[in-house]
Design a protein around this motif. Structure first.
Motif, mmCIF file in Angstrom:
data_model
loop_
_atom_site.group_PDB
_atom_site.id
_atom_site.type_symbol
_atom_site.label_atom_id
_atom_site.label_comp_id
_atom_site.label_asym_id
_atom_site.label_seq_id
_atom_site.Cartn_x
_atom_site.Cartn_y
_atom_site.Cartn_z
ATOM 1 N N GLY A 1 0.935 -1.156 0.013
ATOM 2 C CA GLY A 1 -0.182 0.155 0.027
ATOM 3 C C GLY A 1 0.777 1.342 0.200
ATOM 4 N N THR A 2 2.059 1.129 0.390
ATOM 5 C CA THR A 2 3.098 2.273 0.130
ATOM 6 C C THR A 2 3.540 2.160 -1.340
ATOM 7 O OG1 THR A 2 3.871 2.050 2.563
ATOM 8 C CG2 THR A 2 5.277 3.322 0.880
ATOM 9 N N VAL A 3 2.995 3.544 -2.121
ATOM 10 C CA VAL A 3 3.342 3.515 -3.653
ATOM 11 C C VAL A 3 4.080 4.777 -3.822
ATOM 12 C CG1 VAL A 3 2.090 3.569 -5.789
ATOM 13 C CG2 VAL A 3 1.135 2.303 -3.843
ATOM 14 N N VAL A 4 5.183 4.524 -4.545
ATOM 15 C CA VAL A 4 6.061 5.508 -5.399
ATOM 16 C C VAL A 4 5.532 5.519 -7.002
ATOM 17 C CG1 VAL A 4 7.941 6.895 -5.627
ATOM 18 C CG2 VAL A 4 7.447 5.520 -3.546
ATOM 19 N N GLU A 5 5.290 6.563 -7.487
ATOM 20 C CA GLU A 5 4.727 6.288 -9.041
ATOM 21 C C GLU A 5 5.208 7.662 -9.797
ATOM 22 O OE1 GLU A 5 0.979 5.348 -11.512
ATOM 23 O OE2 GLU A 5 0.862 5.288 -9.360
ATOM 24 N N ALA A 6 5.577 7.629 -11.032
ATOM 25 C CA ALA A 6 5.725 8.486 -11.948
ATOM 26 C C ALA A 6 6.575 9.829 -11.657
ATOM 27 C CB ALA A 6 4.493 9.384 -12.130
ATOM 28 N N LEU A 7 7.862 9.487 -11.435
ATOM 29 C CA LEU A 7 9.082 10.405 -11.274
ATOM 30 C C LEU A 7 10.341 9.637 -11.562
ATOM 31 C CD1 LEU A 7 10.172 9.626 -8.050
ATOM 32 C CD2 LEU A 7 8.191 10.692 -7.306
ATOM 33 N N THR A 8 11.234 10.638 -11.318
ATOM 34 C CA THR A 8 12.847 10.218 -11.721
ATOM 35 C C THR A 8 13.420 10.508 -10.334
ATOM 36 O OG1 THR A 8 12.466 10.681 -13.979
ATOM 37 C CG2 THR A 8 14.710 10.725 -13.037
ATOM 38 N N ILE A 9 14.249 9.527 -9.958
ATOM 39 C CA ILE A 9 15.403 9.796 -9.017
ATOM 40 C C ILE A 9 16.564 9.521 -9.418
ATOM 41 C CG2 ILE A 9 16.179 8.534 -7.111
ATOM 42 C CD1 ILE A 9 13.335 7.698 -6.265
ATOM 43 N N ARG A 10 17.505 10.496 -9.398
ATOM 44 C CA ARG A 10 18.671 10.445 -10.085
ATOM 45 C C ARG A 10 19.973 11.050 -8.922
ATOM 46 N NH1 ARG A 10 17.903 15.170 -14.307
ATOM 47 N NH2 ARG A 10 17.045 13.451 -15.335
ATOM 48 N N ASN A 11 21.258 10.627 -9.352
ATOM 49 C CA ASN A 11 22.174 11.048 -8.511
ATOM 50 C C ASN A 11 22.489 10.602 -7.074
ATOM 51 O OD1 ASN A 11 23.497 12.066 -10.662
ATOM 52 N ND2 ASN A 11 22.365 14.179 -10.438
ATOM 53 N N GLY A 12 21.618 9.343 -6.714
ATOM 54 C CA GLY A 12 21.884 8.843 -5.525
ATOM 55 C C GLY A 12 23.286 8.284 -5.303
ATOM 56 N N HIS A 13 23.749 8.238 -3.983
ATOM 57 C CA HIS A 13 25.035 7.759 -3.718
ATOM 58 C C HIS A 13 24.928 7.048 -2.234
ATOM 59 C CE1 HIS A 13 29.632 7.682 -4.388
ATOM 60 N NE2 HIS A 13 29.527 7.529 -3.128
ATOM 61 N N SER A 14 25.451 5.929 -2.188
ATOM 62 C CA SER A 14 25.618 5.119 -1.020
ATOM 63 C C SER A 14 26.927 4.838 -0.668
ATOM 64 C CB SER A 14 24.463 4.009 -1.002
ATOM 65 O OG SER A 14 24.706 3.381 0.448
ATOM 66 N N ALA A 15 27.404 4.999 0.641
ATOM 67 C CA ALA A 15 28.645 4.142 0.927
ATOM 68 C C ALA A 15 28.485 2.764 1.390
ATOM 69 C CB ALA A 15 29.269 5.198 2.058
ATOM 70 N N THR A 16 27.220 2.275 1.228
ATOM 71 C CA THR A 16 26.985 1.024 1.727
ATOM 72 C C THR A 16 26.054 0.063 0.461
ATOM 73 O OG1 THR A 16 25.263 1.564 2.916
ATOM 74 C CG2 THR A 16 27.346 1.255 4.151
ATOM 75 N N TRP A 17 24.949 0.220 0.739
ATOM 76 C CA TRP A 17 24.040 -0.495 -0.461
ATOM 77 C C TRP A 17 22.971 0.508 -0.726
ATOM 78 C CZ3 TRP A 17 24.553 -2.082 4.926
ATOM 79 C CH2 TRP A 17 23.790 -1.612 5.798
ATOM 80 N N SER A 18 22.332 0.247 -1.918
ATOM 81 C CA SER A 18 21.277 0.788 -2.245
ATOM 82 C C SER A 18 21.414 2.424 -2.613
ATOM 83 C CB SER A 18 19.873 0.579 -1.282
ATOM 84 O OG SER A 18 19.607 -0.610 -1.095
ATOM 85 N N GLY A 19 21.938 2.721 -3.781
ATOM 86 C CA GLY A 19 22.204 3.964 -4.140
ATOM 87 C C GLY A 19 20.884 4.948 -4.307
ATOM 88 N N GLY A 20 19.928 4.164 -5.017
ATOM 89 C CA GLY A 20 18.498 5.141 -5.333
ATOM 90 C C GLY A 20 17.586 4.924 -4.375
ATOM 91 N N ILE A 21 17.219 3.651 -4.200
ATOM 92 C CA ILE A 21 16.066 3.180 -3.412
ATOM 93 C C ILE A 21 16.361 1.994 -2.654
ATOM 94 C CG2 ILE A 21 13.753 2.450 -3.120
ATOM 95 C CD1 ILE A 21 13.117 3.874 -5.902
ATOM 96 N N ASN A 22 16.306 2.052 -1.250
ATOM 97 C CA ASN A 22 16.424 0.845 -0.263
ATOM 98 C C ASN A 22 15.283 0.578 0.104
ATOM 99 O OD1 ASN A 22 18.186 -0.548 1.362
ATOM 100 N ND2 ASN A 22 17.614 0.843 3.140
ATOM 101 N N CYS A 23 15.114 -0.863 0.046
ATOM 102 C CA CYS A 23 13.913 -1.610 0.609
ATOM 103 C C CYS A 23 14.477 -2.821 1.504
ATOM 104 C CB CYS A 23 13.251 -2.429 -0.792
ATOM 105 S SG CYS A 23 12.838 -1.324 -1.850
ATOM 106 N N ARG A 24 14.563 -2.410 2.672
ATOM 107 C CA ARG A 24 15.118 -3.276 3.581
ATOM 108 C C ARG A 24 13.873 -3.867 4.787
ATOM 109 N NH1 ARG A 24 20.245 -4.440 5.753
ATOM 110 N NH2 ARG A 24 20.278 -5.265 7.845
ATOM 111 N N GLY A 25 13.592 -4.935 4.383
ATOM 112 C CA GLY A 25 12.346 -5.629 5.130
ATOM 113 C C GLY A 25 11.195 -4.883 4.787
ATOM 114 N N SER A 26 11.131 -4.300 3.768
ATOM 115 C CA SER A 26 9.880 -3.640 3.260
ATOM 116 C C SER A 26 9.640 -3.820 1.990
ATOM 117 C CB SER A 26 10.174 -1.941 3.182
ATOM 118 O OG SER A 26 10.420 -1.387 4.545
ATOM 119 N N SER A 27 8.343 -3.813 1.420
ATOM 120 C CA SER A 27 7.811 -4.214 0.248
ATOM 121 C C SER A 27 6.678 -3.220 -0.516
ATOM 122 C CB SER A 27 7.064 -5.484 0.371
ATOM 123 O OG SER A 27 7.613 -6.629 1.029
ATOM 124 N N PRO A 28 7.262 -2.053 -0.822
ATOM 125 C CA PRO A 28 6.413 -1.091 -1.477
ATOM 126 C C PRO A 28 6.261 -1.734 -2.903
ATOM 127 C CG PRO A 28 8.666 -0.305 -1.469
ATOM 128 C CD PRO A 28 8.715 -1.801 -0.739
#
Length: 517
Positions: free
Chosen positions: A103-130
């Motif tokens: 039920g958590t929804v992300v729609e119709a946009l751009t994500i750019r220039n993410g940077h992570s020193a560990t994991w998931s540069g753009g979108i992180n889904c840790r124990g979650s199911s959006p």
């Protein structure tokens, strides 16, 4: 920004209204930043973001706080979240780590220039199911897993109608990495990503489902140019792996490492390359599964198995084409190596292959001795020596022995049906169409320009898997050449990689074009 939203409201109100509920929170009209709108919302609310570029604190590292909220932009490429992340200042686009569900929804946009020193540069889904829908995730970086999207700790997001491009991961999964999750990918384009392993996607754990997706022009250094599978249950259906590269490693199209259970059905694996083994496919000894109704062609390996290198007796080939691949060593189309129990014995049910191109200590166990040895008759088969290549149309001529009416099995062999006529059999083996594009890459509303040779009479459009979509130009008897302009918006279903075939004058030529929204 408020001024921008005010101007855009009249132009985009209808578009936003399609996605947002009657009671909505608008950014930047109601709240100046996206995070402030999310924090002030309740379950069931919609946060609608106006056109424009949103950057800086409050518009990155977004946290949904476990709420069932819909975050909706005005369209990918229209609403842009610029994370402005870099090594000294890492920032993701969105961090789902509070148990968010479908039920958590992300729609119709751009994500750019993410940077992570560990994991998931753009979108992180840790124990979650959006639910992630109609997004572009581009130019993001993670030091370890998931340059674009990372899935962890049992997360099972639905990722559909998304484009992941130009992302990088130092360890695994340039586009998508799921080292501990079970994602579903539908109708996604995962192109031009780079990683240590699994240039397009890395899948472990699972079960994972991939349907109607394109993996193209991805690069890895540790196995699986398009997809890498490790210790995972994976189903891949109606998808295409094209022009992916395994640099210094195995499995140009896909690689299955250590163990797993895989089902590939209606999958096109063409034009991929590997610096070691398995130009199209590499499957390790402890793997079980089936490759059903697949087309594996035009791939190249510097080691063994230009089309596929299989080291498992637990894998079955069914109604699959293995032709026109090449290697510098052994097994142009198929190499059967040592499994954990000795030489691999692989059942083959109604497949198309040349026995002379199957080599290795293992054995292909052909059911009832029935197979198709003739050339499958692709519309345009690009030479494997040109891999990695985005060219080639791998649907079948209407006289192909792989069509149900033309083979002893009475079944379709390969992933594609007929896409051209037998009159194209005596074709010109020139995979290049002279294209002049404006802009380049071209937009869906742009004009495709191409130069016709004298005698050229028709222009056909195919998707990346070789499925015929439309005849854009047909002028029987036309003999003069010249520059032709064709509008794309009326024939293209979506942005993506498309193949153009020009026919006439005793032959045909083909080329690819990248189309953006």
């Amino acid at each position: 920004m408020r001024h921008l939203c005010g101007i855009a409201a009249a132009l985009t109100g209808l578009l936003l209204g399609r996605f947002c509920a009657a009671e909505t929170i608008r950014v930047p009209e109601d709240y100046a930043t996206i995070q402030s709108a999310l924090s002030s919302s309740s379950g069931g609310d919609s946060v609608c973001v106006a056109p424009g570029v949103f950057a800086g604190p409050g518009n990155r590292d977004l946290n949904f706080e476990g709420k069932s909220i819909a975050l909706v932009g005005a369209g990918a490429g229209v609403t842009i979240l610029d994370c402005e992340g870099e090594a000294g200042s890492p920032h993701r686009g969105i961090d789902f780590s509070s148990g968010e569900g479908p039920g958590t929804v992300v729609e119709a946009l751009t994500i750019r220039n993410g940077h992570s020193a560990t994991w998931s540069g753009g979108i992180n889904c840790r124990g979650s199911s959006p639910t992630l829908r109609r997004l572009v995730v581009e130019d993001c970086f993670a030091t370890t897993f998931g340059g674009g999207i990372g899935v962890w700790a049992g997360g099972s997001p639905l990722i559909e109608d998304c484009t992941l491009r130009f992302n990088q991961a130092g360890t695994e999964g340039g586009g998508v990495s799921s080292p501990e999750g079970a994602p579903t990918l539908r109708r996604c384009e995962i192109v031009s990503n780079t990683s240590g392993g699994g240039g397009g996607a890395f899948l472990r754990g699972g079960p994972a489902l991939v349907e109607d997706c394109l993996f193209a022009d991805n690069t890895c250094m540790g196995g699986g140019g398009g997809i890498k599978v490790r210790d995972c249950v994976v189903v891949v259906r109606r998808s295409t792996l094209r022009a992916n590269i395994a640099t210094g490693s195995v499995g140009g199209g896909f690689a299955v490492a250590v163990s797993g259970n895989v089902e590939f059905q209606d999958v096109v694996v063409v034009g991929n390359s590997a610096d070691i083994d398995g130009g199209g496919v590499w499957i390790t000894a402890a793997t079980s599964g089936i490759l059903r109704q697949c087309t594996i062609s035009g791939n190249h390996a510097a080691g063994v198995g230009g089309g596929a290198a299989i080291y498992s007796s637990g894998v079955t080939l069914e109604t699959t084409i293995l032709r026109n691949n090449c290697t510098e060593d052994a097994g142009d189309d198929l190499y059967l190596g040592e499994s954990i129990d000795g030489p691999a014995v692989v059942p083959a049910i109604c497949c198309a292959f040349d026995p002379a191109t199957v080599q290795g200590p293992g054995r292909l166990d052909v059911l009832n001795g029935v197979y198709v040895a003739e050339d499958p008759g692709f519309c345009i088969a690009t030479p494997c020596t040109e891999a990695p290549s985005s060219e080639g149309i791998y649907s079948l001529r209407d006289d192909s022995p792989c069509l149900p009416a033309n083979n002893p099995c009475g079944m379709l062999i390969g992933a594609q049906e007929s896409g051209c006529s037998a009159a194209d059999a005596d074709h010109v083996a020139d995979p290049v169409v002279r294209l002049s594009l404006f802009p380049s890459p071209i937009s869906r509303t742009g004009t495709l320009r191409l130069w016709l040779q004298p005698g050229d009479q028709a222009v056909d459009l195919y998707d990346a898997s070789g499925r015929h979509l439309a005849t854009m130009l047909d002028r029987p008897g036309y003999r003069a050449g010249g520059l032709v302009s064709l509008r794309l918006s009326s024939v293209l279903p979506a942005a993506g990689i498309y193949l153009i075939r020009v026919r006439g004058g005793g032959g045909f030529r083909a080329g690819s074009v990248v189309v953006l929204e």
